[in-house]
Design a protein around this motif. Sequence first.
Motif, short mmCIF file in Angstrom:
data_model
loop_
_atom_site.label_atom_id
_atom_site.label_comp_id
_atom_site.label_asym_id
_atom_site.label_seq_id
_atom_site.Cartn_x
_atom_site.Cartn_y
_atom_site.Cartn_z
N ALA A 1 -4.36 4.72 -12.57
CA ALA A 1 -3.02 4.13 -12.81
C ALA A 1 -2.34 2.72 -12.45
O ALA A 1 -2.80 3.10 -11.42
CB ALA A 1 -1.85 4.95 -13.86
N MET A 2 -2.01 1.78 -12.72
CA MET A 2 -1.62 0.42 -11.52
C MET A 2 -0.47 0.86 -11.37
O MET A 2 -0.22 0.29 -9.53
CB MET A 2 -2.15 -0.72 -12.37
CG MET A 2 -2.28 -1.85 -11.37
SD MET A 2 -3.20 -1.70 -10.48
CE MET A 2 -5.02 -1.50 -11.47
N LYS A 3 0.39 1.39 -11.58
CA LYS A 3 2.02 1.17 -11.11
C LYS A 3 2.43 1.77 -10.12
O LYS A 3 2.52 1.02 -8.95
CB LYS A 3 2.60 1.81 -12.29
CG LYS A 3 4.16 1.49 -11.75
CD LYS A 3 5.17 1.75 -12.92
CE LYS A 3 5.95 1.84 -12.77
NZ LYS A 3 7.29 2.84 -12.91
N PRO A 4 1.53 3.39 -9.76
CA PRO A 4 1.69 4.39 -8.58
C PRO A 4 0.78 3.49 -7.58
O PRO A 4 1.22 3.74 -6.67
CB PRO A 4 1.10 5.33 -9.46
CG PRO A 4 0.69 5.07 -10.41
CD PRO A 4 1.14 3.97 -11.13
N GLN A 5 -0.15 2.66 -7.66
CA GLN A 5 -0.83 1.95 -6.54
C GLN A 5 -0.04 1.17 -6.15
O GLN A 5 0.06 0.51 -5.50
CB GLN A 5 -2.29 1.87 -7.26
CG GLN A 5 -3.32 2.68 -7.35
CD GLN A 5 -4.76 2.18 -8.14
OE1 GLN A 5 -5.42 1.53 -7.75
NE2 GLN A 5 -4.48 1.69 -8.55
N PHE A 6 0.69 0.26 -7.10
CA PHE A 6 0.98 -1.05 -6.37
C PHE A 6 2.79 -0.12 -5.64
O PHE A 6 2.93 -1.04 -4.77
CB PHE A 6 1.43 -1.95 -7.52
CG PHE A 6 2.29 -2.75 -7.68
CD1 PHE A 6 1.61 -4.02 -7.34
CD2 PHE A 6 3.67 -3.44 -7.17
CE1 PHE A 6 2.32 -5.40 -6.18
CE2 PHE A 6 3.96 -4.81 -6.94
CZ PHE A 6 3.26 -5.49 -6.64
N GLU A 7 3.38 0.44 -6.68
CA GLU A 7 4.53 1.27 -5.78
C GLU A 7 3.90 1.48 -4.68
O GLU A 7 4.61 1.65 -3.50
CB GLU A 7 4.91 1.90 -6.13
CG GLU A 7 5.80 1.36 -7.73
CD GLU A 7 6.20 2.31 -8.79
OE1 GLU A 7 6.12 4.30 -8.59
OE2 GLU A 7 6.77 2.18 -9.70
N PHE A 8 2.75 1.87 -4.10
CA PHE A 8 2.54 2.49 -2.54
C PHE A 8 2.65 1.50 -1.29
O PHE A 8 2.91 1.40 -0.34
CB PHE A 8 0.91 3.90 -3.29
CG PHE A 8 1.26 4.31 -1.62
CD1 PHE A 8 0.97 5.66 -1.51
CD2 PHE A 8 0.02 4.23 -0.87
CE1 PHE A 8 0.76 6.75 -0.44
CE2 PHE A 8 -0.76 4.67 0.19
CZ PHE A 8 -0.07 6.48 0.30
N PHE A 9 1.39 0.41 -2.39
CA PHE A 9 1.21 -0.64 -1.30
C PHE A 9 2.39 -1.73 -1.21
O PHE A 9 2.56 -1.89 0.13
CB PHE A 9 0.48 -1.37 -2.42
CG PHE A 9 -0.18 -2.69 -1.97
CD1 PHE A 9 -1.38 -2.86 -1.01
CD2 PHE A 9 1.00 -3.81 -1.74
CE1 PHE A 9 -1.96 -3.51 -0.14
CE2 PHE A 9 0.04 -4.86 -1.00
CZ PHE A 9 -1.35 -5.08 -0.47
N GLU A 10 3.23 -1.50 -1.86
CA GLU A 10 4.62 -1.98 -1.51
C GLU A 10 5.08 -1.03 -0.38
O GLU A 10 5.98 -1.89 0.65
CB GLU A 10 6.09 -1.96 -2.91
CG GLU A 10 5.37 -2.80 -3.72
CD GLU A 10 5.58 -5.03 -3.28
OE1 GLU A 10 6.13 -5.08 -2.53
OE2 GLU A 10 4.14 -4.87 -3.08
N LEU A 11 5.33 -0.07 0.08
CA LEU A 11 5.49 0.85 0.66
C LEU A 11 4.67 0.73 2.35
O LEU A 11 5.98 0.77 3.58
CB LEU A 11 5.76 2.49 0.62
CG LEU A 11 6.48 3.15 -0.86
CD1 LEU A 11 6.46 3.97 -1.22
CD2 LEU A 11 8.26 2.10 -0.68
N ILE A 12 3.68 -0.02 2.02
CA ILE A 12 2.66 -0.36 3.65
C ILE A 12 3.31 -1.24 4.49
O ILE A 12 3.89 -2.77 3.66
CB ILE A 12 1.76 -0.18 2.54
CG1 ILE A 12 1.22 0.90 2.89
CG2 ILE A 12 0.80 -0.49 4.33
CD1 ILE A 12 -0.25 0.99 1.45
N ASP A 13 4.16 -0.84 5.66
CA ASP A 13 4.80 -1.68 6.43
C ASP A 13 4.31 -2.82 7.50
O ASP A 13 4.51 -3.13 8.56
CB ASP A 13 5.93 -1.58 6.26
CG ASP A 13 6.68 -0.52 6.74
OD1 ASP A 13 5.56 0.28 7.68
OD2 ASP A 13 7.50 0.45 6.84
N GLY A 14 3.04 -1.93 8.06
CA GLY A 14 2.42 -1.98 9.17
C GLY A 14 3.02 -0.74 10.49
O GLY A 14 2.66 -1.28 11.66
N ARG A 15 4.07 -0.21 9.84
CA ARG A 15 4.60 0.49 11.07
C ARG A 15 4.67 2.18 10.69
O ARG A 15 4.34 2.94 11.13
CB ARG A 15 6.39 -0.12 11.16
CG ARG A 15 6.90 -1.16 12.03
CD ARG A 15 7.91 -1.70 11.82
NE ARG A 15 8.41 -1.51 11.22
CZ ARG A 15 8.82 -2.42 10.41
NH1 ARG A 15 8.33 -3.62 10.47
NH2 ARG A 15 9.83 -1.91 8.87
#
Length: 168
Positions: free
Chosen positions: A108-122
Amino acid sequence: DKAETAKVYFVDGTPMHAELKDVGGDDAVIELITWITGEFRFWPDETSPHKTVKRRLDAMLMEGVTLLDQSKYLESANLKMESVLVKRQAVASEQEFAGMLQKGAPIAMKPQFEFFELIDGRSTLFDILRKMPMKKADYVPILFNLISCGLVQVTDQASRSGNLRSMG
């Protein structure tokens, strides 16, 4: 294994109930399939009143083997719970994001996108999973897709963004 215990109850060779950490049923069986080492003990005629395993064993074996392969890929990318994830590419929309993941595992695309959005480099992987709790069977395919499709890279340290000033 040395750190964890799993229990699986069988009736005529078919799993009926499974327990592993805070996961039960089908998810516990699938995660157990990914264990590389362990000590196994069998007690004949041991029963459980619970029936939490719903799926066929062969289907769970196939899913477990896929999860194992993806876990090994992530391990080869040096991913650990302490690893910091860094976005390699900016994504303007969910459609663009979906296009970049076309060659990934079909999830499913939605959980992947939500996970990706949490990635901040820190934030470490552990930090991200605290913000968005998931079972191993859910987060491993997401990370596999993000890393294997080139959207995210694994580092050991947080990215340092800031202005560089010349020193007088």
